[in-house]
Design a protein around this motif. Structure first.
Motif, mmCIF file in Angstrom:
data_model
loop_
_atom_site.group_PDB
_atom_site.id
_atom_site.type_symbol
_atom_site.label_atom_id
_atom_site.label_comp_id
_atom_site.label_asym_id
_atom_site.label_seq_id
_atom_site.Cartn_x
_atom_site.Cartn_y
_atom_site.Cartn_z
ATOM 1 N N SER A 25 0.845 -1.185 0.000
ATOM 2 C CA SER A 25 0.000 0.000 0.000
ATOM 3 C C SER A 25 0.885 1.240 0.000
ATOM 4 N N GLY A 26 0.270 2.370 -0.282
ATOM 5 C CA GLY A 26 0.997 3.631 -0.276
ATOM 6 C C GLY A 26 1.308 4.178 -1.651
ATOM 7 N N ARG A 27 1.229 3.324 -2.648
ATOM 8 C CA ARG A 27 1.393 3.739 -4.040
ATOM 9 C C ARG A 27 0.351 3.012 -4.869
ATOM 10 N N THR A 28 0.155 3.474 -6.092
ATOM 11 C CA THR A 28 -0.773 2.792 -6.992
ATOM 12 C C THR A 28 -0.097 1.505 -7.466
ATOM 13 N N PHE A 29 -0.507 0.394 -6.850
ATOM 14 C CA PHE A 29 0.193 -0.873 -7.052
ATOM 15 C C PHE A 29 0.297 -1.243 -8.530
ATOM 16 N N SER A 30 -0.801 -1.118 -9.245
ATOM 17 C CA SER A 30 -0.836 -1.600 -10.629
ATOM 18 C C SER A 30 0.120 -0.851 -11.549
ATOM 19 N N LEU A 31 0.531 0.344 -11.164
ATOM 20 C CA LEU A 31 1.388 1.164 -12.019
ATOM 21 C C LEU A 31 2.874 0.995 -11.710
ATOM 22 N N ASN A 32 3.183 0.230 -10.677
ATOM 23 C CA ASN A 32 4.551 0.142 -10.200
ATOM 24 C C ASN A 32 5.177 -1.231 -10.408
ATOM 25 N N ALA A 33 6.465 -1.219 -10.755
ATOM 26 C CA ALA A 33 7.233 -2.454 -10.750
ATOM 27 C C ALA A 33 7.456 -2.898 -9.309
ATOM 28 N N MET A 34 7.473 -4.199 -9.111
ATOM 29 C CA MET A 34 7.658 -4.784 -7.790
ATOM 30 C C MET A 34 8.753 -5.845 -7.857
ATOM 31 N N ALA A 35 9.291 -6.181 -6.698
ATOM 32 C CA ALA A 35 10.354 -7.179 -6.681
ATOM 33 C C ALA A 35 10.395 -7.901 -5.342
ATOM 34 N N TRP A 36 11.023 -9.063 -5.363
ATOM 35 C CA TRP A 36 11.359 -9.804 -4.152
ATOM 36 C C TRP A 36 12.874 -9.741 -3.962
ATOM 37 N N PHE A 37 13.260 -9.617 -2.707
ATOM 38 C CA PHE A 37 14.657 -9.623 -2.300
ATOM 39 C C PHE A 37 14.794 -10.603 -1.144
ATOM 40 N N ARG A 38 16.023 -10.971 -0.809
ATOM 41 C CA ARG A 38 16.233 -11.833 0.345
ATOM 42 C C ARG A 38 17.561 -11.508 1.011
ATOM 43 N N ARG A 39 17.627 -11.817 2.312
ATOM 44 C CA ARG A 39 18.858 -11.625 3.064
ATOM 45 C C ARG A 39 19.139 -12.896 3.848
ATOM 46 N N SER A 40 20.259 -13.517 3.519
ATOM 47 C CA SER A 40 20.715 -14.704 4.257
ATOM 48 C C SER A 40 21.549 -14.252 5.449
ATOM 49 N N PRO A 41 21.673 -15.091 6.471
ATOM 50 C CA PRO A 41 22.466 -14.716 7.645
ATOM 51 C C PRO A 41 23.875 -14.277 7.260
ATOM 52 N N GLY A 42 24.280 -13.106 7.718
ATOM 53 C CA GLY A 42 25.618 -12.599 7.458
ATOM 54 C C GLY A 42 25.836 -12.057 6.065
ATOM 55 N N GLN A 43 24.788 -11.970 5.278
ATOM 56 C CA GLN A 43 24.912 -11.518 3.892
ATOM 57 C C GLN A 43 24.158 -10.217 3.672
ATOM 58 N N GLU A 44 24.494 -9.558 2.573
ATOM 59 C CA GLU A 44 23.738 -8.373 2.170
ATOM 60 C C GLU A 44 22.406 -8.810 1.545
ATOM 61 N N ARG A 45 21.441 -7.917 1.567
ATOM 62 C CA ARG A 45 20.183 -8.206 0.890
ATOM 63 C C ARG A 45 20.447 -8.318 -0.611
ATOM 64 N N GLU A 46 19.837 -9.310 -1.245
ATOM 65 C CA GLU A 46 20.076 -9.530 -2.675
ATOM 66 C C GLU A 46 18.760 -9.622 -3.439
ATOM 67 N N PHE A 47 18.851 -9.310 -4.702
ATOM 68 C CA PHE A 47 17.705 -9.359 -5.597
ATOM 69 C C PHE A 47 17.343 -10.799 -5.904
ATOM 70 N N VAL A 48 16.021 -11.078 -5.969
ATOM 71 C CA VAL A 48 15.535 -12.412 -6.313
ATOM 72 C C VAL A 48 14.750 -12.397 -7.624
ATOM 73 N N ALA A 49 13.733 -11.529 -7.702
ATOM 74 C CA ALA A 49 12.877 -11.515 -8.891
ATOM 75 C C ALA A 49 12.183 -10.163 -8.996
ATOM 76 N N HIS A 50 11.840 -9.806 -10.234
ATOM 77 C CA HIS A 50 11.248 -8.501 -10.526
ATOM 78 C C HIS A 50 10.099 -8.694 -11.504
ATOM 79 N N ILE A 51 9.045 -7.891 -11.317
ATOM 80 C CA ILE A 51 7.935 -7.925 -12.256
ATOM 81 C C ILE A 51 7.512 -6.493 -12.572
ATOM 82 N N TRP A 52 7.436 -6.195 -13.850
ATOM 83 C CA TRP A 52 6.980 -4.873 -14.276
ATOM 84 C C TRP A 52 5.452 -4.810 -14.209
#
Length: 115
Positions: A25-52
């Motif tokens: 929420s907070g933006r017009t969802f349908s107009l925005n690209a979205m993505a999943w990220f993940r952070r493993s223990p001791g690691q930086e957050r990394e990109f997983v998947a993106h959808i326009w």
């Protein structure tokens, strides 16, 4: 104000599946690209998947062929179907608009894959 609520994580054996959900929420969802990220223990957050907004998708090489990102604009909800899970997929998974707005990260959802 952007709000992101992830759910669906859990403990699963290697080779199993999980489906993550994220209500945004907070933006017009349908107009925005979205993505999943993940952070493993001791690691930086990394990109997983993106959808326009068009529905076109891209994936990190490490999850290509196993994970599927999708969206339901009517429900302001983002999904991540995860199949053939591996122990190295263990992480906290986050969704966000992409690029992520400042100070916008949610709590994430923990995924643990046992060998």
């Amino acid at each position: 104000q952007v709000q992101l609520v992830e759910s669906g994580g859990g403990l699963v054996q290697a080779g199993g599946s999980l489906r993550l959900s994220c209500v945004a929420s907070g933006r017009t969802f349908s107009l925005n690209a979205m993505a999943w990220f993940r952070r493993s223990p001791g690691q930086e957050r990394e990109f997983v998947a993106h959808i326009w907004s068009s529905g076109h998708t891209i994936y990190a090489d490490s999850v290509k062929g196993r994970f599927t990102i999708s969206r339901d604009n009517a429900k302001n909800t983002l999904y991540l179907q995860m199949n053939s899970l591996k122990p190295e997929d263990t992480a906290v998974y986050y969704c966000n608009y992409n690029p992520p707005p400042a100070d916008s990260w949610g709590q994430g959802t923990q995924v643990t894959v046992s060998s």
